[in-house]
Motif scaffolding. Sequence first.
Motif, PDB file in Angstrom:
ATOM      1  N   MET A   1       0.817  -1.216   0.000  1.00 13.83           N
ATOM      2  CA  MET A   1       0.000   0.000   0.000  1.00 13.83           C
ATOM      3  C   MET A   1       0.851   1.266   0.000  1.00 13.83           C
ATOM      4  SD  MET A   1      -3.222  -0.640  -0.223  1.00 13.83           S
ATOM      5  CE  MET A   1      -4.046   0.814   0.412  1.00 13.83           C
ATOM      6  N   VAL A   2       2.081   1.180   0.504  1.00 17.31           N
ATOM      7  CA  VAL A   2       2.927   2.372   0.565  1.00 17.31           C
ATOM      8  C   VAL A   2       3.310   2.860  -0.829  1.00 17.31           C
ATOM      9  CG1 VAL A   2       3.869   1.621   2.791  1.00 17.31           C
ATOM     10  CG2 VAL A   2       5.139   1.125   0.693  1.00 17.31           C
ATOM     11  N   LEU A   3       3.170   1.992  -1.821  1.00 13.42           N
ATOM     12  CA  LEU A   3       3.546   2.372  -3.183  1.00 13.42           C
ATOM     13  C   LEU A   3       2.469   3.201  -3.886  1.00 13.42           C
ATOM     14  CD1 LEU A   3       5.077  -1.021  -4.402  1.00 13.42           C
ATOM     15  CD2 LEU A   3       6.292   0.993  -3.523  1.00 13.42           C
ATOM     16  N   LEU A   4       1.213   3.061  -3.468  1.00 13.79           N
ATOM     17  CA  LEU A   4       0.114   3.726  -4.176  1.00 13.79           C
ATOM     18  C   LEU A   4       0.237   5.249  -4.197  1.00 13.79           C
ATOM     19  CD1 LEU A   4      -2.964   1.525  -3.171  1.00 13.79           C
ATOM     20  CD2 LEU A   4      -1.614   1.483  -5.270  1.00 13.79           C
ATOM     21  N   PRO A   5       0.493   5.924  -3.071  1.00 16.87           N
ATOM     22  CA  PRO A   5       0.650   7.383  -3.135  1.00 16.87           C
ATOM     23  C   PRO A   5       1.830   7.806  -4.008  1.00 16.87           C
ATOM     24  CG  PRO A   5       0.344   6.665  -0.873  1.00 16.87           C
ATOM     25  CD  PRO A   5       0.583   5.438  -1.687  1.00 16.87           C
ATOM     26  N   LEU A   6       2.897   7.011  -4.001  1.00 16.27           N
ATOM     27  CA  LEU A   6       4.076   7.336  -4.814  1.00 16.27           C
ATOM     28  C   LEU A   6       3.752   7.196  -6.300  1.00 16.27           C
ATOM     29  CD1 LEU A   6       6.844   5.484  -2.749  1.00 16.27           C
ATOM     30  CD2 LEU A   6       6.061   7.854  -2.540  1.00 16.27           C
TER      31      LEU A   6
ATOM     32  N   VAL B   1      -1.639   4.930   3.693  1.00 18.55           N
ATOM     33  CA  VAL B   1      -0.440   4.415   4.365  1.00 18.55           C
ATOM     34  C   VAL B   1      -0.625   4.493   5.872  1.00 18.55           C
ATOM     35  CG1 VAL B   1       2.040   4.678   4.707  1.00 18.55           C
ATOM     36  CG2 VAL B   1       1.061   5.013   2.435  1.00 18.55           C
ATOM     37  N   THR B   2      -0.743   5.705   6.399  1.00 15.72           N
ATOM     38  CA  THR B   2      -0.796   5.884   7.848  1.00 15.72           C
ATOM     39  C   THR B   2      -1.958   5.127   8.477  1.00 15.72           C
ATOM     40  OG1 THR B   2       0.011   8.121   7.418  1.00 15.72           O
ATOM     41  CG2 THR B   2      -0.649   7.605   9.667  1.00 15.72           C
ATOM     42  N   THR B   3      -3.166   5.468   8.052  1.00 16.60           N
ATOM     43  CA  THR B   3      -4.357   4.866   8.660  1.00 16.60           C
ATOM     44  C   THR B   3      -4.463   3.384   8.339  1.00 16.60           C
ATOM     45  OG1 THR B   3      -5.484   6.991   8.420  1.00 16.60           O
ATOM     46  CG2 THR B   3      -6.847   5.094   8.894  1.00 16.60           C
ATOM     47  N   TYR B   4      -4.247   3.031   7.086  1.00 15.94           N
ATOM     48  CA  TYR B   4      -4.411   1.643   6.661  1.00 15.94           C
ATOM     49  C   TYR B   4      -3.405   0.724   7.351  1.00 15.94           C
ATOM     50  CZ  TYR B   4      -4.743  -2.448   3.633  1.00 15.94           C
ATOM     51  OH  TYR B   4      -4.889  -3.728   3.155  1.00 15.94           O
ATOM     52  N   VAL B   5      -2.136   1.108   7.333  1.00 11.57           N
ATOM     53  CA  VAL B   5      -1.101   0.256   7.933  1.00 11.57           C
ATOM     54  C   VAL B   5      -1.316   0.133   9.439  1.00 11.57           C
ATOM     55  CG1 VAL B   5       1.372   0.053   8.416  1.00 11.57           C
ATOM     56  CG2 VAL B   5       0.602   0.749   6.145  1.00 11.57           C
ATOM     57  N   GLN B   6      -1.614   1.246  10.111  1.00  9.50           N
ATOM     58  CA  GLN B   6      -1.849   1.196  11.553  1.00  9.50           C
ATOM     59  C   GLN B   6      -3.032   0.294  11.885  1.00  9.50           C
ATOM     60  OE1 GLN B   6      -0.058   2.200  13.902  1.00  9.50           O
ATOM     61  NE2 GLN B   6      -1.256   2.722  15.706  1.00  9.50           N
TER      62      GLN B   6
ATOM     63  N   ILE C   1      -6.794   7.555  14.022  1.00  8.31           N
ATOM     64  CA  ILE C   1      -7.908   6.957  13.276  1.00  8.31           C
ATOM     65  C   ILE C   1      -7.616   5.491  12.966  1.00  8.31           C
ATOM     66  CG2 ILE C   1      -9.026   6.918  11.006  1.00  8.31           C
ATOM     67  CD1 ILE C   1     -10.315   8.914  12.676  1.00  8.31           C
ATOM     68  N   GLY C   2      -6.377   5.206  12.561  1.00 10.87           N
ATOM     69  CA  GLY C   2      -5.998   3.824  12.268  1.00 10.87           C
ATOM     70  C   GLY C   2      -6.067   2.946  13.502  1.00 10.87           C
ATOM     71  N   THR C   3      -5.644   3.499  14.645  1.00  7.74           N
ATOM     72  CA  THR C   3      -5.705   2.759  15.909  1.00  7.74           C
ATOM     73  C   THR C   3      -7.150   2.448  16.272  1.00  7.74           C
ATOM     74  OG1 THR C   3      -3.696   3.876  16.701  1.00  7.74           O
ATOM     75  CG2 THR C   3      -5.089   2.815  18.359  1.00  7.74           C
ATOM     76  N   LEU C   4      -8.012   3.441  16.132  1.00  6.84           N
ATOM     77  CA  LEU C   4      -9.432   3.272  16.453  1.00  6.84           C
ATOM     78  C   LEU C   4     -10.071   2.209  15.565  1.00  6.84           C
ATOM     79  CD1 LEU C   4     -11.630   4.447  18.305  1.00  6.84           C
ATOM     80  CD2 LEU C   4     -12.144   6.110  16.520  1.00  6.84           C
ATOM     81  N   CYS C   5      -9.798   2.271  14.271  1.00  8.57           N
ATOM     82  CA  CYS C   5     -10.349   1.278  13.341  1.00  8.57           C
ATOM     83  C   CYS C   5      -9.814  -0.121  13.648  1.00  8.57           C
ATOM     84  CB  CYS C   5     -10.028   1.655  11.900  1.00  8.57           C
ATOM     85  SG  CYS C   5     -10.868   3.142  11.308  1.00  8.57           S
ATOM     86  N   GLY C   6      -8.522  -0.189  13.982  1.00 14.24           N
ATOM     87  CA  GLY C   6      -7.912  -1.473  14.303  1.00 14.24           C
ATOM     88  C   GLY C   6      -8.509  -2.117  15.541  1.00 14.24           C
ATOM     89  N   LEU C   7      -8.895  -1.300  16.523  1.00 11.67           N
ATOM     90  CA  LEU C   7      -9.497  -1.826  17.747  1.00 11.67           C
ATOM     91  C   LEU C   7     -10.893  -2.396  17.495  1.00 11.67           C
ATOM     92  CD1 LEU C   7      -8.386   0.919  20.305  1.00 11.67           C
ATOM     93  CD2 LEU C   7      -7.567  -1.443  20.167  1.00 11.67           C
ATOM     94  N   PHE C   8     -11.569  -1.901  16.466  1.00  7.67           N
ATOM     95  CA  PHE C   8     -12.889  -2.409  16.114  1.00  7.67           C
ATOM     96  C   PHE C   8     -12.795  -3.665  15.241  1.00  7.67           C
ATOM     97  CE2 PHE C   8     -14.482   1.896  17.180  1.00  7.67           C
ATOM     98  CZ  PHE C   8     -15.559   1.521  17.986  1.00  7.67           C
ATOM     99  N   ALA C   9     -11.711  -3.782  14.466  1.00  2.93           N
ATOM    100  CA  ALA C   9     -11.567  -4.922  13.548  1.00  2.93           C
ATOM    101  C   ALA C   9     -11.101  -6.169  14.296  1.00  2.93           C
ATOM    102  CB  ALA C   9     -10.573  -4.572  12.447  1.00  2.93           C
ATOM    103  N   LYS C  10     -11.539  -7.325  13.816  1.00  2.00           N
ATOM    104  CA  LYS C  10     -11.138  -8.590  14.431  1.00  2.00           C
ATOM    105  C   LYS C  10     -10.080  -9.313  13.597  1.00  2.00           C
ATOM    106  CE  LYS C  10     -15.618  -9.291  16.648  1.00  2.00           C
ATOM    107  NZ  LYS C  10     -16.834 -10.148  16.748  1.00  2.00           N
TER     108      LYS C  10
ATOM    109  N   ILE D   1     -13.115  -1.919   7.004  1.00  2.00           N
ATOM    110  CA  ILE D   1     -13.473  -0.812   7.897  1.00  2.00           C
ATOM    111  C   ILE D   1     -12.802   0.479   7.458  1.00  2.00           C
ATOM    112  CG2 ILE D   1     -13.146   0.074  10.250  1.00  2.00           C
ATOM    113  CD1 ILE D   1     -13.653  -2.738  11.277  1.00  2.00           C
ATOM    114  N   ILE D   2     -11.594   0.354   6.925  1.00  2.00           N
ATOM    115  CA  ILE D   2     -10.806   1.537   6.593  1.00  2.00           C
ATOM    116  C   ILE D   2     -11.260   2.210   5.299  1.00  2.00           C
ATOM    117  CG2 ILE D   2      -8.943   0.708   5.089  1.00  2.00           C
ATOM    118  CD1 ILE D   2      -8.476   2.568   8.409  1.00  2.00           C
TER     119      ILE D   2
END
Length: 243
Positions: A28-33, A61-66, A139-148, A156-157
Amino acid sequence: MNISMTRIQAILMKDYKEFSRNYAVSVMVLLPLIMAFFFNKTGGNNINTYLLTVNMAFSMVTTYVQCCLIAEEKEKNTLRSLMLSPASLGDILIGKSLFVFILTMVIVALTIFIVGYSPANIFILAIALILSTVFYIAIGTLCGLFAKTVMEGSLIILPVILIFTFGSFALTLSSAFPILKIAEWLPSSQLILLAEALEGSYTTMDVIIPMATIIVWSLVTWITAGFIYKTDCNIKCNTQKSI
């Protein structure tokens, strides 16, 4: 709150190893580049185009990876072990965020360079980018806590990517639909407004308002994430004691 640099470093290295092994996440880090390179070649040389790639880097990158790193911890049931370990809330949140923070700074810098953006005031913009990074990690942390699972985290992201990457475009329709003016207060929109102000003769309020807005978003999101984490931790600790 006790902070242990040893524990933070251990969590940082663990996240780096998990990231490097999970190609579905690391790619995913390649997409913005790629998008920055595309916009550079097609002559997209305005603030909206420049900041679109930056906001894309934050969301993808930030939200998705976190989110995926935390979801993977939950899927493997290692987050529970982390919660029950001597590591404090500060150790875990800082450790789980530090790798993504470093990764974001590198990707955002490369994105800005590739797209050909030269900020009029790089110092002020850099502060705004750092504050934005803190928010998107929250935001990534919050989404990650909801995901299983990682798959669930990837779904979710999607609304987050859509809203925070392209939400600023809703302003173009605000004349027909006044309710869309609320999109102006999104962190991504505030970052664009700040960048536009820096290109001209800006006032102190032109800088303070976007910064303050991003800070408020960050505080609210981190407080919410911390509350949910502590709640999950208490539930797991009580379950462990009952066993």
